[in-house]
Design a protein around this motif. Structure first.
Motif, PDB file in Angstrom:
ATOM      1  N   THR A 206      11.303  -0.423   5.478  1.00 28.58           N
ATOM      2  CA  THR A 206      10.790   0.583   4.557  1.00 28.58           C
ATOM      3  C   THR A 206      10.123  -0.091   3.358  1.00 28.58           C
ATOM      4  N   ALA A 207       9.208   0.646   2.740  1.00 27.97           N
ATOM      5  CA  ALA A 207       8.483   0.123   1.578  1.00 27.97           C
ATOM      6  C   ALA A 207       9.399   0.078   0.367  1.00 27.97           C
ATOM      7  N   THR A 208       9.101  -0.836  -0.537  1.00 28.13           N
ATOM      8  CA  THR A 208       9.986  -1.054  -1.685  1.00 28.13           C
ATOM      9  C   THR A 208       9.290  -0.914  -3.036  1.00 28.13           C
TER      10      THR A 208
ATOM     11  N   PHE B  29       0.808  -1.220   0.000  1.00 28.30           N
ATOM     12  CA  PHE B  29       0.000   0.000   0.000  1.00 28.30           C
ATOM     13  C   PHE B  29       0.842   1.271   0.000  1.00 28.30           C
ATOM     14  N   LEU B  30       2.146   1.144   0.226  1.00 33.61           N
ATOM     15  CA  LEU B  30       3.009   2.315   0.378  1.00 33.61           C
ATOM     16  C   LEU B  30       4.039   2.395  -0.748  1.00 33.61           C
ATOM     17  N   PRO B  31       4.417   3.603  -1.140  1.00 31.94           N
ATOM     18  CA  PRO B  31       5.453   3.752  -2.156  1.00 31.94           C
ATOM     19  C   PRO B  31       6.848   3.565  -1.571  1.00 31.94           C
ATOM     20  N   GLU B  32       7.785   3.357  -2.420  1.00 33.17           N
ATOM     21  CA  GLU B  32       9.169   3.093  -2.027  1.00 33.17           C
ATOM     22  C   GLU B  32       9.715   4.198  -1.115  1.00 33.17           C
ATOM     23  N   GLY B  33      10.414   3.761  -0.072  1.00 28.68           N
ATOM     24  CA  GLY B  33      11.076   4.692   0.826  1.00 28.68           C
ATOM     25  C   GLY B  33      10.285   5.049   2.063  1.00 28.68           C
ATOM     26  N   LYS B  34       8.974   4.822   2.074  1.00 29.08           N
ATOM     27  CA  LYS B  34       8.165   5.138   3.245  1.00 29.08           C
ATOM     28  C   LYS B  34       8.484   4.160   4.380  1.00 29.08           C
ATOM     29  N   ILE B  35       8.625   4.699   5.589  1.00 28.26           N
ATOM     30  CA  ILE B  35       8.921   3.852   6.749  1.00 28.26           C
ATOM     31  C   ILE B  35       7.664   3.084   7.156  1.00 28.26           C
TER      32      ILE B  35
END
Length: 474
Positions: free
Chosen positions: A280-282, A258-264
């Motif tokens: 982190t999201a990938t 559900f999260l874009p790359e780099g989001k913790i």
């Protein structure tokens, strides 16, 4: 007379003496104080080698367990629970069940059962399982397994006769409706049970209910998202109510969808900084509009997923404050076959918050309410006739519909008075008047059942309604 008086006086003095003795005997020190004092004395003044109190305690405990091995399990349970509020020791048998609960696969035939007055009744036959292929049905009353009578047996003991090694067979004899006794030979297998349910709601919103973060839960969620994608659905509700957690890795994997790359996603905060870790999201931003439902029983991995999406502004949380279990546990296997579980870290939200014993406050605080049952969906009996096993009547179906709605009848809803209905009625009659259970459907019982429905309330899912409206308005 004088002797009697003297005897009474002596008894009175003795009793008073007992009272005074008990008051005087209040311990000034606990067992812990005494043991600690002994340890300090030997450590300071002992001449036979160098001892410390920790070594003394371990030697003492080891000696006790050598003499009383039956105390081993209890000692380890006390040790783990006293060191860590989430710590636990599981015996080999308990460990097997514990790990099974965290797995999406169990050994069996693919049924769930209820026990009513010692009668084992199937309430669900899972699709694509040995039980379904063999022809078992909800409402079947299991009376024996491989010739062993299960009626009246403890539930766990009865289930142990049905379950067994993969590839072995079990012969079950059941009673079904007006067909009497039927026997099925079923080969046991690994039963895969999904830890989620998902569907597309009438208003085009994708709904995912996650019951636990068991093994492969993220794979099931990925499957649900793929099904939504085929329909072009971007509005999604994730229901984490009453989800007590599970594997942290599964919560992280789902958040990554559900999260874009780099989001913790979350951070592990260990006692030693060396072991700290940030997840982190990938992936790419999938563009979902997401609402998450939580309540006071949403804990641990549920809170990891909730915080990951909410604090990154990729979801709105709806419901009630979550449980507040912000700790990470690990498990170690023992050579005895048992397992110890203990806390190794706190997990922190993306913004660095420790929510342990605090929980997550939802963006929209919504409580569910209890509403009266809508009686218009049922046909009221005439209250004129009495029915027995083997009889047929539309009024029997009316009662079955009510009992099925109440969740106490799992058989086929039809006009026939079967053994399943008799068992349920007898159990209800025992709860009303233990001395007069008949198992018949007389006018008095019909009145009681319809009256109970009239006095009952059902939970209105206001939280889900608010989530749907929120996404539609957004």
């Amino acid at each position: 007379m004088k002797r009697i008086f003297s005897a009474l006086l002596i008894i009175c003095i003795l009793l008073c003496g007992c009272v005074f003795a008990e008051e005087a005997a209040v311990p000034l020190y606990t067992n812990r104080d005494i043991l600690s004092g002994i340890g300090r004395n030997i450590e300071l003044y002992g001449v036979y080698g160098q001892f410390d109190s920790e070594e003394l305690y371990l030697s003492t405990l080891s000696g006790i367990l050598d003499k009383h091995p039956e105390m081993y399990d209890e000692v380890l349970k006390i040790m783990l629970s006293s060191m860590d509020k989430y710590g636990a020791y599981y015996t080999p048998e308990e460990a097997e069940k514990f790990l099974e609960n965290l797995s999406d696969s169990i050994t069996g035939i693919g049924i769930t059962v209820n026990s009513i007055d010692g009668n084992l009744i199937i309430n669900q036959v899972m699709p694509e399982t040995p039980a379904e292929r063999a022809g078992l049905a909800a409402g079947d009353i299991i009376i024996s397994a491989d010739g062993v009578n299960l009626t009246g047996m403890d539930l766990d003991a009865a289930i142990s006769h049905i379950r067994g090694t993969v590839g072995t067979s079990v012969s079950l004899t059941v009673i079904r409706g007006n067909l009497g006794q039927l026997t099925f030979s079923i080969v046991r297998d690994n039963i895969i049970s999904s830890p989620i349910d998902y569907e597309i709601l009438d208003d085009g919103i994708g709904y995912i209910r996650i019951y636990s973060f068991a093994e492969h839960t993220s794979d099931y969620v990925s499957e649900a998202l793929a099904a939504f994608s085929e329909k072009g659905i971007k509005d999604i509700i994730i229901d984490l109510r009453d989800n007590g957690g599970g594997y942290l890795s599964e919560a992280v994997a789902i958040a990554d969808m559900f999260l874009p790359e780099g989001k913790i996603i979350t951070k592990e905060d260990h006692r030693l900084d060396l072991f700290d870790r940030t997840y982190t999201a990938t992936g790419a931003d999938p563009g979902y509009n997401t609402a998450i439902l939580i309540n006071e029983n949403s804990a641990s991995a549920s809170e990891v997923l909730t915080a990951a999406l909410a604090e990154n502004n990729y979801a709105t949380t709806i419901g009630e404050r979550s449980y507040g279990k912000g700790t990470v546990q690990t498990m170690n296997g023992l050579i005895s076959g048992g397992i110890i579980k203990y806390t190794v870290a706190f997990y922190l939200t993306p913004l660095g918050k420790n929510i342990d014993e605090i929980g997550i406050s939802p963006d929209l605080n919504v409580n569910n309410t209890l509403e009266p049952v809508d009686l218009t969906q049922f046909t009221e009996p005439s209250y004129k006739n009495t029915y027995y096993v083997g009889m047929s009547s539309p009024e029997i179906r009316y009662i079955k519909e009510m009992l099925a709605y109440m969740g106490v009848y799992s058989g086929e809803v039809n006009d026939y008075f079967d053994e399943n209905l008799r068992i349920v009625l007898e159990a209800l009659q025992k709860s009303i008047s233990p001395s007069t259970p008949s198992g018949t459907l007389d006018p008095a019982m019909q009145i009681n059942i319809f009256g109970f429905l009239g006095q009952s309330k059902v939970r209105a899912d206001n939280q889900l309604t608010v989530a749907k409206n929120f996404l539609l308005e957004k």
